[in-house]
Design an enzyme around this catalytic site. Structure first.
Site, mmCIF file in Angstrom:
data_model
loop_
_atom_site.group_PDB
_atom_site.id
_atom_site.type_symbol
_atom_site.label_atom_id
_atom_site.label_comp_id
_atom_site.label_asym_id
_atom_site.label_seq_id
_atom_site.Cartn_x
_atom_site.Cartn_y
_atom_site.Cartn_z
ATOM 1 N N GLU A 296 -26.302 7.350 9.217
ATOM 2 C CA GLU A 296 -27.661 7.892 9.273
ATOM 3 C C GLU A 296 -28.605 6.868 9.880
ATOM 4 O O GLU A 296 -28.544 5.703 9.504
ATOM 5 C CB GLU A 296 -28.178 8.265 7.884
ATOM 6 C CG GLU A 296 -29.464 9.080 7.985
ATOM 7 C CD GLU A 296 -30.082 9.410 6.623
ATOM 8 O OE1 GLU A 296 -29.880 8.634 5.681
ATOM 9 O OE2 GLU A 296 -30.772 10.420 6.534
ATOM 10 N N GLU A 465 -29.212 8.655 -4.927
ATOM 11 C CA GLU A 465 -28.100 9.062 -4.055
ATOM 12 C C GLU A 465 -27.417 10.329 -4.566
ATOM 13 O O GLU A 465 -27.007 11.187 -3.784
ATOM 14 C CB GLU A 465 -27.059 7.941 -3.935
ATOM 15 C CG GLU A 465 -27.600 6.615 -3.429
ATOM 16 C CD GLU A 465 -28.415 6.748 -2.168
ATOM 17 O OE1 GLU A 465 -28.061 7.564 -1.307
ATOM 18 O OE2 GLU A 465 -29.439 6.048 -2.063
#
Ligand SMILES: [Zn+2]
Length: 1018
Positions: A296, A465
């Site tokens: 990412e 997360e």
């Protein structure tokens, strides 16, 4: 690592995380040969003419050629093509010469004098005819021909880049065409951890949605040795600046399924993104290597050719070839291992769920693990074998949070396994890859020495997360402009889930300081809307900032309070159900919430005012008896006096008063001004109850006076969050010039009686900021008076803090803030106490309380012996929290030679890993001794820095903010301006550059305005 290098929060930026699931990408939107962003979205320039191009000198400009008109001959002759383009343009304009008979038509007239009515009618007809003539005149000549206009005319203005081979590259935009999309990837990789290279073989099943003569996808830094399409060899064109490759076809590809295959090789990356190599020394001093991924936002393309945009969801089947001593991990559970009989094994993983490319991950390393089953999934934690004892807290925490989220979202985590892996050399805080979350060791491992504050950090990152496994992985933003749908949500959920599952960790106060931080970042004119325009790779990187994370989370809290928690949760469940495995925009979320809401206001209308305009409102409250006038304006600390009157927010204003403590009332302020009628007379009114709303409140003189009196009489009439918010707001208003600094000090008078962590730490933070500004301007007299002021108001508390073990997180947070300030101002025997603890620790007769370790180390490091001990602690400790505190102390040295040494060693990564560079610079910049050296170092080493960290990334943002945010003189302003403008394409266009300049100007203005007041009142 500090979140964006801020002073405020010890939390790491839980930054880069990714994941997602998906379902059908939105076929309707994708089914045209245009960029895959929504055509009707106002946020994007959709005209190809609006696309920002690379420097034109590097490319051939071909005007007037339709994309399908390029053939090999034309592409090979640049100058001819240019001439051809020019002549084509000339021809086009000739076709529109004013020779058309339409323009010469005349209105029939009369010889006699017309009547007034006739004149009016005549003029109207004339206007009508002239208008028609104009329309016809501007239509292309082909409009009325039997064959109509050729497609070429609609693409006349395209400018084609030149591919590496010299041929014209057939695509002109940063976003990929939507005519072809991937359905499934078969990826085989063989990393060689000796030569640090890897080989890859990727087959992509694609679906052609619209007939086209080209396929364009992403690829970066790899050498493709063979490419086939449906089994036949094809030629690859590459345009490196945009990391795109293309295949051109002579005939239109028909709709339907096809297969692309690439065989390639590449080096393992050394820049912490893509498929990169990482190394560490084990406790016996042997160097170990591993390979891991960080994709990412834009680095999957560095590991395999792919359609690297979040909306191109697809399934993935991954095979990794490895030596037997290594373990390999990927998103999915391992399906089988094959022995190649040549000393190598091939692991094959199960076919993945549908997901975006940035969520793919794999790791090849020598790791130990622990596992546990929760619901229908096996949760495992992996780390280097030396640290296997430190994995249990993370495992237990992840299991408890997974259970919480499964229940809260009413939708079970869809994979049968979830791995959490601590990578020794990792740039981001953590990354939410679906099923394989990667972390820094600091943010996952907890040793015996770890305090509840260390656990607070690890718990926060895990909670963040795990939340992404739903927000980001299962449902993903369509494009990076809506990154907040991932990051704002995960940040909001991390506080919410921990408050429920681990109430002792005091996340409520932490969230409050995160909101204050978000406000402080959003006051600049150079800030951006939560949902912003994003085109270039640098702009994508820049989205990973405080606005996406902290402001995103803050406006969700405000919405949740306005809707009620129950409605909010129901809306989220609805949203996840509706869009699972798909991509969304903000509007989709508002629609889901609207469906379940029973509130009288329109969720989308309200929230759009918070997501599509930057900044936040200042609400001014004027009371006359029971009549309260409310006014809103853009709170903008703008040194250039740019006015922005058009901003208007729908604010769910909340308030309390003395007649009923804690009885929250709500008033929706949608216009510039509104009047509120109170049922009874009140002594005081406090708006923005508990600071749940994302705005700042200013009162008239009487309003402030009443609140300050109430605080002085009995501060408990307001909640501790309200007290903290009054302190935060009054300092902000003083920066804006709305209240005098005398007024600030007037409010602060009550603080000697304060006992709660939130208001005290906020006050200390604000005063510390001003002290830092004065200190760095060498206003020594005033800095010393500010120091006396702080000691006078907080000295009692500083002296009465214990230096023993403490179990309450709230008390630890307060104590570490107080004692850190005390030692830096050299008061209350702080340094002596710190030295005493350090000596006892050296004799191994004492364990320093973890929350005091940084303070103690920072005092100890100032001596030669202390420096040596702490350097060894940093090198050899296997406990990451201890290591990091030692590093923070080392970077706090006042010795200039050591400052330079640590800067060099961190940037080189020779002894301190390079990912720590932003943290080291941030720490150095907090002290007078080093901040100018750090600034010079960053300037001199800029080129090296941007090789390690992408332009626009959070690391670069942090470096610029740390080094310049405390400048307040014209000389420094000019120096910063000169440096930034000299960067050109190496970073001068970054938003953080504008923020930095604006902040310096703001500091200058504040100092100019307040020096006199400070002289008088401090
Ligand atoms: Zn995140």
């Amino acid at each position: 690592m500090d979140e964006f290098g801020s002073d405020r929060s010890p939390l790491p930026r839980n930054m880069i995380e990714n994941s997602m699931f998906e379902e059908e990408p939105d076929v309707v939107d994708l089914a045209n040969d245009s960029p895959s962003y929504p055509i009707d979205s106002p946020s994007y320039p959709i005209d190809s003419d609006d696309v920002v191009y690379e420097p034109r000198s590097s490319r051939l400009l071909v005007r007037g050629l339709g994309e399908n008109d390029l053939d090999e001959d034309e592409e090979d002759y640049e100058s001819s093509a240019r001439l051809l383009g020019m002549s084509f343009m000339n021809r086009s304009s000739n076709q529109r010469s004013p020779g058309s008979s339409y323009t010469r038509q005349q209105t029939p007239g009369s010889c006699s004098m017309p009547s007034a009515r006739t004149m009016v009618v005549g003029i109207l007809i004339l206007v009508l005819v002239a208008s028609m003539a104009m329309v016809i005149y501007f239509l292309p000549g082909c409009t009325f021909t039997r064959s109509g206009c050729k497609k070429a005319n609609s693409t006349m203005e395209k400018i084609y880049p030149i591919s590496t081979s010299g041929e014209l590259f057939p695509w002109t935009e940063l976003r990929l065409p939507a005519s072809v999309h991937p359905v499934h990837y078969n990826i085989s990789l063989h990393p060689n951890l000796t030569s640090m290279t890897f080989q890859g073989d990727v087959s992509i099943s694609v679906e052609v949605l619209q007939e086209t003569k080209k396929i364009v996808l992403h690829s970066s830094n790899m050498s493709i040795t063979k490419a086939t399409f449906d089994g036949k060899d094809v030629k690859i064109l590459e345009y490196k600046p945009w990391q795109q490759i293309a295949i051109k076809f002579k005939e239109d590809l028909q709709k339907g399924k096809h297969v692309l295959n690439f065989i390639y090789k590449a080096n393992l990356s050394t820049s912490y993104d893509g498929f990169y190599n990482s190394s560490y020394e084990d406790t016996t001093g042997i160097k170990r290597v591993l390979a891991a991924t960080q994709f990412e936002p834009l680095a999957a393309r560095k590991a395999f050719p792919c359609f690297d945009e979040p909306a191109f969801k697809s399934t993935f089947l991954i095979r990794i070839t490895r030596e037997p001593k290594y373990t390999s991990l990927s998103n999915m559970p391992k399906a089988k291992t094959t022995d190649l009989k040549n000393g190598l094994l091939v692991d094959e993983f199960e076919k993945s769920v549908k997901m975006s490319s940035y969520l793919v991950a794999f790791v090849v390393a020598e790791f130990s693990s622990v596992s546990k089953n929760v619901s229908n999934s096996t949760v495992s934690v992996y780390a280097v074998p030396d640290k296997k004892e430190q994995m249990h807290y993370a495992l237990d925490t992840a299991c408890r949070l997974l259970e919480f989220y499964n229940k809260f979202f009413d939708s079970d985590y869809p994979l049968s396994k979830l791995d959490l892996v601590a990578i020794p050399d990792f740039l981001a805080g953590a990354m939410e890859n679906w099923g394989l979350i990667t972390f820094r060791e600091t943010t996952l491992l907890v040793g015996n020495h770890s305090s509840p504050i260390d656990k607070q950090l690890v718990t926060s990152v895990i909670a963040h997360e795990l939340a992404h496994q739903w927000f980001g992985n299962l449902v993903t933003m369509r494009w990076w402009n809506d990154l907040w749908l991932n990051e704002g949500f995960a940040t909001y959920m991390q506080f919410m889930s921990i408050e429920s599952v681990f109430p002792d960790l005091n996340m409520d106060t932490e969230f409050l300081s995160v909101r204050f931080k978000a406000l402080a970042k959003d006051v600049l004119n150079s800030s951006h809307p939560v949902s912003a325009i994003v085109n270039t790779p640098e702009q994508v990187e820049e989205m990973f900032d405080s606005v996406s994370y902290e402001k995103g989370a803050s406006i969700l809290l405000m919405l949740s309070s306005a809707l009620t928690k129950e409605e909010f949760q129901k809306g989220l469940i609805e949203y996840l159900q509706t869009y699972k495995f798909a991509n969304t925009e903000s509007e989709d979320l508002w629609n889901s919430l609207r469906q379940v809401s029973k509130q009288p206001f329109n969720v989308a209308q309200m929230m759009n005012t918070w997501t599509i305009q930057k900044g936040f409102p200042l609400v001014t409250v004027k009371r006359n008896g029971t009549q309260v006038t409310l006014t809103q304006e853009h709170f903008l600390l703008n040194p250039d006096n740019v006015t922005d009157d058009s901003s208007l927010w729908h604010i769910p204003l909340t308030y309390v008063n003395d007649s009923c403590l804690g009885c929250k009332q709500v008033f929706h302020l949608k216009n510039k001004t509104a009047t509120l009628k109170l049922p009874d007379q009140v002594k005081w009114l406090k708006f923005n109850y508990m600071s749940d709303g994302f705005y700042i409140v200013h009162y008239d003189e009487e309003g402030w006076r009443a609140l300050i009196e109430a605080l002085k009489a009995d501060f408990n009439v307001l909640t501790h969050k309200d007290r903290a918010s009054l302190i935060n707001n009054v300092f902000a208003l003083s920066r804006l010039g709305k209240v005098s600094f005398k007024q600030v000090l007037n409010l602060m008078d009550y603080i000697k009686k304060e006992t709660e962590t939130a208001p005290l730490t906020e006050a200390l933070f604000q005063l510390g900021q001003i002290f830092g500004l004065l200190d760095k301007r060498s206003e020594l007299n005033l800095a010393s008076r500010m120091s006396s002021y702080i000691i006078d108001h907080f000295g009692f508390l500083m002296e009465n803090q214990s230096w023993e073990q403490e179990s309450s997180v709230s008390k630890m947070t307060l104590r570490s803030a107080l004692l850190d300030m005390a030692c830096s101002l050299d008061v209350a025997n702080c340094s002596q106490n710190a030295k005493r603890l350090f000596d006892k620790w050296l004799n191994k007769s004492f364990e320093i309380p973890s929350d005091l370790m940084t303070t103690v180390f920072k005092v100890a490091v100032q001596t030669e012996d202390g420096w040596g001990v702490l350097l060894d602690t940093y090198k050899y400790s296997i406990y990451d929290p201890e290591k990091r505190k030692a590093l923070k102390a080392l970077a706090s040295t006042q010795d200039v030679r050591k400052i330079i040494w640590i800067l060099q060693n961190t940037l080189d990564g020779s002894m301190i890993p390079t990912p720590e560079f932003p943290f080291v610079v941030h720490t150095i910049c907090r002290n007078f001794a080093g901040y100018l050296y750090a600034w010079d170092f960053v300037k001199e080493n800029w080129d090296k820095i941007i090789q390690k960290f992408p332009i626009g990334s959070f690391a670069i943002q942090s470096l610029i903010t740390s080094t310049t945010s405390q400048f307040s003189t014209k000389t420094h302003l000019m120096e910063a301006q000169n440096f930034f403008s000299s960067l050109g394409v190496r970073g001068s266009q970054m938003r953080v550059v504008q923020e930095s300049i604006e902040t310096i100007k703001m500091n200058m203005r504040w100092i100019e305005k307040n020096l006199e007041t400070l002289q008088k009142w401090l």
